[in-house]
Scaffold this motif. Structure first.
Motif, PDB file in Angstrom:
ATOM      1  N   MET A   1      23.296 -46.114  21.689  1.00 17.25           N
ATOM      2  CA  MET A   1      22.937 -47.413  20.586  1.00 17.25           C
ATOM      3  C   MET A   1      22.215 -46.854  19.745  1.00 17.25           C
ATOM      4  N   LYS A   2      22.335 -47.141  18.233  1.00 16.87           N
ATOM      5  CA  LYS A   2      21.661 -46.831  17.239  1.00 16.87           C
ATOM      6  C   LYS A   2      20.844 -48.179  16.477  1.00 16.87           C
ATOM      7  N   PHE A   3      19.824 -47.950  16.024  1.00 13.68           N
ATOM      8  CA  PHE A   3      19.112 -48.894  15.128  1.00 13.68           C
ATOM      9  C   PHE A   3      18.613 -48.413  13.915  1.00 13.68           C
ATOM     10  N   LYS A   4      19.233 -48.806  12.578  1.00 18.88           N
ATOM     11  CA  LYS A   4      18.935 -48.325  11.479  1.00 18.88           C
ATOM     12  C   LYS A   4      17.977 -49.439  10.738  1.00 18.88           C
ATOM     13  N   PRO A   5      16.648 -49.007  10.659  1.00 22.57           N
ATOM     14  CA  PRO A   5      15.716 -49.949   9.828  1.00 22.57           C
ATOM     15  C   PRO A   5      16.304 -50.259   8.335  1.00 22.57           C
ATOM     16  N   LEU A   6      15.994 -51.420   7.713  1.00 24.91           N
ATOM     17  CA  LEU A   6      16.409 -51.532   6.448  1.00 24.91           C
ATOM     18  C   LEU A   6      14.920 -51.465   5.585  1.00 24.91           C
ATOM     19  N   ILE A  10      10.033 -48.949   9.505  1.00 29.21           N
ATOM     20  CA  ILE A  10      10.416 -47.943  10.606  1.00 29.21           C
ATOM     21  C   ILE A  10      10.271 -48.309  12.066  1.00 29.21           C
ATOM     22  N   LEU A  11      11.020 -47.618  12.652  1.00 35.46           N
ATOM     23  CA  LEU A  11      11.076 -47.931  14.187  1.00 35.46           C
ATOM     24  C   LEU A  11      10.085 -46.882  14.883  1.00 35.46           C
ATOM     25  N   VAL A  12       9.093 -47.605  15.837  1.00 34.69           N
ATOM     26  CA  VAL A  12       8.170 -46.978  16.341  1.00 34.69           C
ATOM     27  C   VAL A  12       8.167 -47.246  18.056  1.00 34.69           C
ATOM     28  N   LYS A  13       7.834 -45.994  18.694  1.00 31.96           N
ATOM     29  CA  LYS A  13       7.739 -46.404  20.091  1.00 31.96           C
ATOM     30  C   LYS A  13       6.278 -46.104  20.346  1.00 31.96           C
ATOM     31  N   ARG A  14       5.762 -47.102  21.113  1.00 31.69           N
ATOM     32  CA  ARG A  14       4.270 -47.086  21.196  1.00 31.69           C
ATOM     33  C   ARG A  14       3.946 -46.016  22.306  1.00 31.69           C
ATOM     34  N   GLU A  37      -1.200 -46.226  18.856  1.00 32.61           N
ATOM     35  CA  GLU A  37      -0.590 -44.881  18.588  1.00 32.61           C
ATOM     36  C   GLU A  37       1.010 -44.930  18.807  1.00 32.61           C
ATOM     37  N   GLY A  38       1.677 -44.318  18.085  1.00 32.53           N
ATOM     38  CA  GLY A  38       3.121 -44.345  18.150  1.00 32.53           C
ATOM     39  C   GLY A  38       3.885 -43.036  17.698  1.00 32.53           C
ATOM     40  N   GLU A  39       4.864 -43.216  17.922  1.00 29.30           N
ATOM     41  CA  GLU A  39       6.100 -41.891  17.529  1.00 29.30           C
ATOM     42  C   GLU A  39       7.143 -42.709  16.818  1.00 29.30           C
ATOM     43  N   ILE A  40       7.544 -41.996  15.555  1.00 27.04           N
ATOM     44  CA  ILE A  40       8.308 -42.821  14.819  1.00 27.04           C
ATOM     45  C   ILE A  40       9.798 -42.306  15.495  1.00 27.04           C
ATOM     46  N   VAL A  41      10.474 -43.283  15.619  1.00 34.25           N
ATOM     47  CA  VAL A  41      11.963 -43.129  16.124  1.00 34.25           C
ATOM     48  C   VAL A  41      13.102 -43.363  15.149  1.00 34.25           C
ATOM     49  N   ASN A  50      10.087 -51.380  -8.886  1.00 35.51           N
ATOM     50  CA  ASN A  50      10.254 -52.283 -10.117  1.00 35.51           C
ATOM     51  C   ASN A  50      11.477 -51.815 -10.697  1.00 35.51           C
ATOM     52  N   GLU A  51      11.830 -50.661 -10.665  1.00 37.47           N
ATOM     53  CA  GLU A  51      12.550 -49.785 -11.822  1.00 37.47           C
ATOM     54  C   GLU A  51      13.832 -49.726 -10.894  1.00 37.47           C
ATOM     55  N   GLY A  52      14.080 -50.238  -9.614  1.00 41.19           N
ATOM     56  CA  GLY A  52      15.212 -50.292  -8.895  1.00 41.19           C
ATOM     57  C   GLY A  52      15.491 -48.966  -8.238  1.00 41.19           C
ATOM     58  N   LYS A  53      14.485 -48.064  -7.900  1.00 44.36           N
ATOM     59  CA  LYS A  53      14.496 -46.788  -7.528  1.00 44.36           C
ATOM     60  C   LYS A  53      13.780 -46.880  -6.147  1.00 44.36           C
ATOM     61  N   ARG A  54      14.302 -46.298  -5.015  1.00 46.68           N
ATOM     62  CA  ARG A  54      13.593 -46.062  -3.897  1.00 46.68           C
ATOM     63  C   ARG A  54      12.164 -45.641  -3.660  1.00 46.68           C
ATOM     64  N   ASN A  55      11.295 -46.145  -3.227  1.00 45.80           N
ATOM     65  CA  ASN A  55      10.158 -45.402  -2.912  1.00 45.80           C
ATOM     66  C   ASN A  55      10.119 -44.509  -1.712  1.00 45.80           C
ATOM     67  N   PRO A  56       9.749 -43.397  -1.641  1.00 43.34           N
ATOM     68  CA  PRO A  56      10.121 -42.375  -0.644  1.00 43.34           C
ATOM     69  C   PRO A  56       9.277 -42.874   0.438  1.00 43.34           C
ATOM     70  N   ILE A  57       9.647 -42.733   1.880  1.00 42.99           N
ATOM     71  CA  ILE A  57       8.902 -43.159   3.101  1.00 42.99           C
ATOM     72  C   ILE A  57       8.005 -41.787   3.439  1.00 42.99           C
ATOM     73  N   ASP A  58       7.014 -41.770   3.637  1.00 46.80           N
ATOM     74  CA  ASP A  58       6.030 -40.700   3.868  1.00 46.80           C
ATOM     75  C   ASP A  58       5.997 -40.187   5.153  1.00 46.80           C
ATOM     76  N   VAL A  59       6.730 -40.843   6.153  1.00 42.91           N
ATOM     77  CA  VAL A  59       6.759 -40.502   7.596  1.00 42.91           C
ATOM     78  C   VAL A  59       8.351 -40.049   8.048  1.00 42.91           C
ATOM     79  N   LYS A  60       8.240 -39.197   9.032  1.00 43.48           N
ATOM     80  CA  LYS A  60       9.606 -38.918   9.352  1.00 43.48           C
ATOM     81  C   LYS A  60       9.810 -38.971  10.988  1.00 43.48           C
ATOM     82  N   VAL A  61      11.078 -38.892  11.472  1.00 48.30           N
ATOM     83  CA  VAL A  61      11.242 -39.056  12.806  1.00 48.30           C
ATOM     84  C   VAL A  61      10.571 -38.079  13.895  1.00 48.30           C
ATOM     85  N   GLY A  62       9.893 -38.536  14.545  1.00 52.14           N
ATOM     86  CA  GLY A  62       9.026 -37.410  15.611  1.00 52.14           C
ATOM     87  C   GLY A  62       7.654 -37.335  15.425  1.00 52.14           C
ATOM     88  N   ASP A  63       7.041 -37.933  13.995  1.00 52.86           N
ATOM     89  CA  ASP A  63       5.825 -38.009  13.637  1.00 52.86           C
ATOM     90  C   ASP A  63       4.987 -38.896  14.585  1.00 52.86           C
TER      91      ASP A  63
END
Lengths: 95, 95, 95, 95, 95, 95, 95
Positions: A1-6, A10-14, A37-41, A50-63
């Motif tokens: 099963m997958k979960f895609k955060p909106l 972000i989804l984190v494992k403690r 302390e956690g790991e990004i899943v 405000n300009e309708g563009k997505r702000n980048p996320i500064d973490v990635k899966v595994g961090d």
């Protein structure tokens, strides 16, 4: 099963004690707002600015990250205890 | 009968236990703000941003989602129990 | 007599039971913030956004709508009970 | 004597019963926030928006309007009881 | 001695009864937030807007104005009782 | 030793009675929020506005100013009692 | 072990008395909100502004700074007591 955060969620494992970073970071018991302390899943696509563009996320899966623990929805996916937080609640990356 | 949500609102059907995603996501009873599982029935055109353009909606009809349950107007349309929430209350998509 | 709402305000006629949409939408008595059913009688020109342009209004005269009932100024115009609300209080269009 | 309102303020004369619009608008006594009927006596140049430009004022001298009565500074100019409100407190124009 | 207000602040001299505008404006004792009558003594250069440009000040030295009296710092400069307010607290110009 | 304030902060020396401006400004004891008289010792580079540019600081080292005294961090640098405030707390320049 | 702060966060080492700047800055005991003295250990990449660009961070690793001490998460990394604060909580740089 997958979960895609909106958005900027972000989804984190403690991390349990034995999984925690060695060499090491310690959160003192006297800390007023003790972070966790956690790991990004999984990471969302980023919030719209405000300009309708997505702000980048500064973490990635595994961090491995430190995050404020007084926020977020707890869920259990495929037997794993996870927590859904906003990227702004991530304090920094451990490595 | 049809219901067209306005702005960034979406119409969601709460999922009963037998309809819920298998393999599976579990919301622990100890969760402070227990989210709900639902299926998207209709989506609005998106809210206007500061520049007068519509922000896209990140979910579509048929998506199974997790959403914050302390928000939204409950309605009953054609015998179905539905809830109208804002897109920002959708936490993520299950699949 | 005419009443022209300003900005993003709209003039709504609450629908009595016999006028309500058939086939049908039901607002459960257990709903925390029970919305109302109404018909749009007049719409304002739209509010000005940060750039000084008018945001379009997403409803038009004659639309049957669901709206939050804890908002708005009640008025009686030409023997009709009406309510003046903001467009953001319209939850969606019924049809 | 003249009074020139600043920014998005407008000067309004409350209408007495005999001056009120015929055919008519009635504010029910049961209304939670009972609005008032008035006539515009003077309008400001408009407030500055985020880009440093003036937002236009949607009412003009002579307009009969409905406005929220829990706002504004009461003044008496040349024996007339007037009230200074912000344009956003004008609910709509009667005609 | 000179005092140069910063940003959108202005320096105002409260008018005594004999200096007040004739023909005239009266603030009723029943007014909830009774405004004051004053004369502009100095004006700031204007506040910076979101784009980093100065918003113009809509009053000039010598203007007789009505202003909200529950705001501002009172000072005494060269034996004169003055008050420093923000331009947004000026309700309008008397002439 | 030097102290370089960040953003829109400025370092101010409170003026003792004998250093205060002559001819003169007096803060009445009855003033609700009594401002203080000081001399600018250091200024920050300016805060970043919404467009990522620095807003200019309207005071410079050596200016005698009036500032709101209920704000700021008190420090003692090289035996001098100083206070660090934000530029918006400077009410105006005395000269 | 390394810790990389996110956004506009910075990692600061509180300075003990013997490490504090000489010649010197003193925080009086009577100060209402007593700031702390520290040394910057790591800085984040900057927060995103409204236009989706990163605001630069005005401090760098090694800077001795004064910061508001009622903010931040305390952590212990490699036996060092550190505190994670936001750049806006840095009052100024000592040198």
């Amino acid at each position: 099963m997958k979960f895609k955060p909106l958005h900027d969620r972000i989804l984190v494992k403690r991390l349990e004690d034995e999984e925690k970073s060695k060499g090491g970071i310690i959160i003192p018991d006297t800390a007023k707002e003790k972070p966790s302390e956690g790991e990004i899943v999984a990471v969302g696509p980023g919030a719209l600015n405000n300009e309708g563009k997505r702000n980048p996320i500064d973490v990635k899966v595994g961090d491995k990250v430190l995050f404020s623990k007084y926020s977020g929805d707890e869920v259990k996916i495929d037997e794993q205890d996870l927590i859904i937080i906003k990227e702004e609640d991530v304090i920094g990356i451990l490595n």
